[in-house]
Structure formats: C-alpha cells, structure tokens
Scaffold this active site. Structure first.
Site, mmCIF file in Angstrom:
data_model
loop_
_atom_site.group_PDB
_atom_site.id
_atom_site.type_symbol
_atom_site.label_atom_id
_atom_site.label_comp_id
_atom_site.label_asym_id
_atom_site.label_seq_id
_atom_site.Cartn_x
_atom_site.Cartn_y
_atom_site.Cartn_z
ATOM 1 C CB ALA A 1 16.684 10.491 0.945
ATOM 2 C CB THR B 1 2.580 1.447 6.031
ATOM 3 O OG1 THR B 1 0.946 0.946 6.713
ATOM 4 C CG2 THR B 1 3.316 0.764 7.658
ATOM 5 C CB SER C 1 -23.311 15.292 18.114
ATOM 6 O OG SER C 1 -21.835 16.203 18.298
ATOM 7 C CG ASP D 1 -2.172 0.048 8.124
ATOM 8 O OD1 ASP D 1 -2.504 0.814 7.595
ATOM 9 O OD2 ASP D 1 -1.775 -0.729 7.673
ATOM 10 C CG MET E 1 -7.762 2.712 4.861
ATOM 11 S SD MET E 1 -6.611 2.787 4.144
ATOM 12 C CE MET E 1 -7.614 2.750 2.680
ATOM 13 N N GLY E 2 -7.021 0.885 8.777
ATOM 14 C CA GLY E 2 -6.204 0.005 9.776
ATOM 15 C C GLY E 2 -6.768 -1.445 9.822
ATOM 16 N NE ARG E 3 -5.727 -6.185 4.791
ATOM 17 C CZ ARG E 3 -5.533 -5.809 3.473
ATOM 18 N NH1 ARG E 3 -6.485 -5.657 2.218
ATOM 19 N NH2 ARG E 3 -4.205 -5.288 3.451
ATOM 20 N N GLY F 1 5.929 -1.973 3.852
ATOM 21 C CA GLY F 1 5.414 -2.169 5.328
ATOM 22 C C GLY F 1 5.895 -3.886 5.112
ATOM 23 C CG ASP F 2 3.523 -6.569 7.517
ATOM 24 O OD1 ASP F 2 3.183 -6.139 6.781
ATOM 25 O OD2 ASP F 2 3.223 -7.312 8.477
ATOM 26 N N GLY G 1 0.856 -1.257 0.040
ATOM 27 C CA GLY G 1 0.349 0.111 -0.177
ATOM 28 C C GLY G 1 1.119 0.894 0.016
ATOM 29 N NE ARG H 1 -2.410 -4.253 -0.776
ATOM 30 C CZ ARG H 1 -1.818 -3.312 0.566
ATOM 31 N NH1 ARG H 1 -1.077 -4.526 0.701
ATOM 32 N NH2 ARG H 1 -2.182 -2.160 1.032
ATOM 33 C CG ASP I 1 1.032 -2.300 11.039
ATOM 34 O OD1 ASP I 1 1.762 -1.797 10.226
ATOM 35 O OD2 ASP I 1 -0.190 -3.236 10.560
ATOM 36 N NE ARG J 1 -16.796 16.230 17.914
ATOM 37 C CZ ARG J 1 -17.179 15.600 18.678
ATOM 38 N NH1 ARG J 1 -18.324 14.950 18.810
ATOM 39 N NH2 ARG J 1 -15.649 14.752 19.430
HETATM 40 O O1 F6P Z 1 -1.825 -0.164 3.323
HETATM 41 C C1 F6P Z 1 -2.123 -0.281 4.452
HETATM 42 C C2 F6P Z 1 -3.803 0.085 4.609
HETATM 43 O O2 F6P Z 1 -4.255 1.249 3.289
HETATM 44 C C3 F6P Z 1 -4.720 -0.621 5.186
HETATM 45 O O3 F6P Z 1 -5.079 0.303 6.603
HETATM 46 C C4 F6P Z 1 -5.839 -0.977 4.325
HETATM 47 O O4 F6P Z 1 -6.386 -1.505 5.345
HETATM 48 C C5 F6P Z 1 -4.963 -1.408 2.990
HETATM 49 O O5 F6P Z 1 -3.623 -0.908 3.435
HETATM 50 C C6 F6P Z 1 -6.429 -0.756 1.877
HETATM 51 O O6 F6P Z 1 -5.397 -2.390 1.032
HETATM 52 P P1 F6P Z 1 -5.913 -1.832 -0.232
HETATM 53 O O7 F6P Z 1 -5.753 -0.156 -0.909
HETATM 54 O O8 F6P Z 1 -4.879 -3.191 -1.563
HETATM 55 O O9 F6P Z 1 -6.978 -1.668 -0.845
#
Ligand code: F6P
Length: 337
Positions: free
Chosen positions: A37, A141, A231, A143, A185-187, A117-118, A26, A87, A145, A170
């Site tokens: 850099a 990333t 709210s 995320d 976001m954040g799977r 990322g990982d 991602g 990916r 993480d 808000r």
């Molecule tokens: O790069 C991390 C992330 O943005 C996650 O937070 C999210 O779940 C995922 O990638 C979404 O990936 P894609 O764009 O491949 O659906």
C-alpha cells in the site's frame, strides 16, 4: 545556525520526490500488505521509492532496492516481509546513524516510511531529529502495545493463530484430563495472552501487567479444579513475572500431580502465516495513509486507526509509553472462567 540545524532546515523545505520504506524489528503478518500500500500510494504522487532490506541494519549497509507497483504484486496475502527485517545494534550508535543518514542522502531520499514497533519508531525519530529525514511510522507488531491505534498490524492474525493452536490443545487436555500451561508471545505486553485466554475459555491468563504470586496461582487453580473441571488451560504470557510456562510448571507441578501437567510454548508460530482479513485491510489503510499524511506535510508521526478513523500520533508520544490493557477485559476474563 550550526551545521546539523542547517542540514535539517534544507531537508525539511525540500519538496518530496524520493522516499524509502523499510520493515524493522520483529516481523508481523500484514507487513507485506502495508508495504504494497505504501508503494502503490506513493505511485499516485509519482515518487521514486526505495525499499531498504533488513531494516536499519540494511540501511547502514546500503542495501537498497528500487520498488514499483509490480514488485509488490502477489504479496498482500504473504506473511513475513519481502524486505526482511532485523534488530540492529549498530543503529543505536552515533556512527551507525551517521552512516545511515549518508546512505539516504546519497540516494536523494527525502523521507522514510518505517513499518514496525516502538523500537523502529525510536530509531526513526532519531534520524529525523539528528539528520532532518522526514519520517512516518506504521505500527506493525503482534504485541499490539502501541499507543495511537486500536490494533497494530499482525495482532489479529497472531491471536487467531494462538486460538487455533490452543483449541487443539484443549481437545487433548480434555481427553487425558490434563492441565496445560500454554505460553504465548508478549515479552512486555499481555494483549495476546488476555484476548486469547478469553477466546479459548482459559482457566487462568497470566499477564506481565498483573502481579500474581505463585501461591495465588495455585489457590486459584485448586479452586477451579474443585468445580468438577477435568482439564485446565492456563495461558501464560512469555513476559509474565513467573518466568514463563516452563518455570511456572516447575514451581507448581508438585501440587497438581493428579493432572499430569504439560507445557506447550507456541513461540514464533504466532509471528508467521498469511495475514487475516482484518490485518490485510488495516495494513492497506495504514500504508496508503502514511503516504497521504507525508505528502500533506506531516513529519515524525505515526498513523493508526482508532474507532475506525485515521489517527495521527506524534512518534514521541507513541514511544513514550506502552499501550495499557483494557481493564474491563481483564475483569471479563476473570468473570467467565
Ligand atoms: O515482535 C514482538 C515479539 O514477537 C515479542 O512478542 C517477543 O517477545 C519477541 O518479539 C521475540 O523476538 P525475537 O524473535 O527477536 O526473539
């Protein structure tokens, strides 16, 4: 010595003169700044630098472009990645990796810098182990993480994007006395949800790392609404076990008819945009450091910044487990709402 050990030994002993760099997984704001850099850092050592398009998929498909200082000018401020990202399923196969290694060998590439990322780091580790390509990882990333760095490239920008959007939500939530479930976001990781929740004063933040039952969520919201709140904002991480904001809305809507429940999914807007100052500086530091540690002889490591100092972490450690949330911040979010 079997064939692959022999190849590995020869490659490791060779002086580095040609490197490759890719962005993978991602995308995240600041990847371009990191790439710039890396290229400018490598220029100091007179290295030949190949950029690989579309991450590991492009590597398998032999999609290279030669990079120099000029090719990375005017990108430090741009979101996305000029090298594109992907990916790759093919890279998970032995055949895919063999083709990737062959393409690297044909270009005379001794080492590779991977920005991602990982998943990206796991791939790099395999290339090094199986084919003796030296690899250095740069954590990027939204995320956040990854172990071995306080922040990953892109996280700060994503946070600010989410905060700007939710502040606007808000206003309208308040005007109409509504309840909003906002999905960020954040799977697998709740960093964005947790820190965004604190920054926007959310009534509740739902994180993948914490188990919360639907009845608990309802009870907490009802309690808060009793305290004369007109709210309310609930920040829901995409990977929360409730199934995300839309599913959660279905499960709780009948209990909050008075608040005219609405859902907003911020989605990929969080991945784009011009990187923040912090992300640009972090990316610049890590890009240049990646080259430095490579030339000092490191391999299979990731560069990060911890307590404002450069930290080198073995890739196998960085991919072994996800970075955990700060428990103190979880408590703070609860205390302040
Ligand atoms: O790069 C991390 C992330 O943005 C996650 O937070 C999210 O779940 C995922 O990638 C979404 O990936 P894609 O764009 O491949 O659906």
């Amino acid at each position: 010595m079997n064939h692959s050990t022999e190849v590995r030994t020869i490659m490791m002993d060779k002086e580095i003169s040609t490197i490759a760099v890719m962005t993978s997984g991602g995308d995240s704001p600041g990847m371009n700044a990191a790439l710039r850099a890396v290229v400018r850092g490598a220029n100091r050592y007179n290295l030949t630098i190949w950029g690989i398009y579309r991450g590991y998929q492009g590597l398998i498909e032999d999609k290279f472009v030669e990079l120099d200082s000029e090719k990375v000018s005017n990108i430090v401020q741009r979101g996305g990645t000029i090298l594109k990202s992907a990916r790759s399923k093919d890279f998970r196969t032995e055949g895919g990796r063999a083709q990737a290694a062959l393409n690297l060998k044909n270009k005379g590439i001794d080492a590779m810098v991977v920005i991602g990322g990982d998943g990206t780091f796991k791939g790099a580790n395999l290339l090094s182990k199986e084919y003796g390509i030296r690899v250095i990882g740069i954590p990027a990333t939204i995320d956040n993480d990854i172990i071995g760095t306080d922040e990953t490239i892109g996280y700060d920008t994503a946070l600010n994007t989410a905060i700007e959007a939710i502040d606007k939500i808000r206003d309208t939530a308040d005007a109409h006395e509504r309840m909003f479930l906002v999905e960020v976001m954040g799977r697998d990781a709740g960093f964005i949800a947790l820190e965004t929740g604190i920054a926007v004063g959310a009534e509740l933040s739902l994180l993948p790392e914490e188990l919360t039952s639907i009845s608990d969520i309802k009870a907490q919201l009802k309690n808060m609404l009793k305290e004369q709140k007109r709210s309310s904002l609930v920040v829901v991480a995409e990977g929360d076990e409730t199934g995300g904001a839309l599913k959660l809305a279905e499960k709780i809507k009948d209990d909050f008819t008075k608040y005219d429940l609405r859902v907003c999914i911020l989605g990929h807007v969080q991945r784009g945009g011009s990187p923040s100052a912090r992300d640009r500086v972090l990316a610049s530091r890590l890009g240049a450091s990646a080259i430095k540690v490579l030339m000092e002889g490191h391999n299979e490591v990731m560069v990060g910044v911890v307590n404002n100092s450069l930290k080198i972490t073995p890739l196998r450690v960085a991919v072994a487990k996800k970075k955990g949330l700060d428990f103190g911040l979880i408590e703070l979010a609860k205390m302040l709402r």
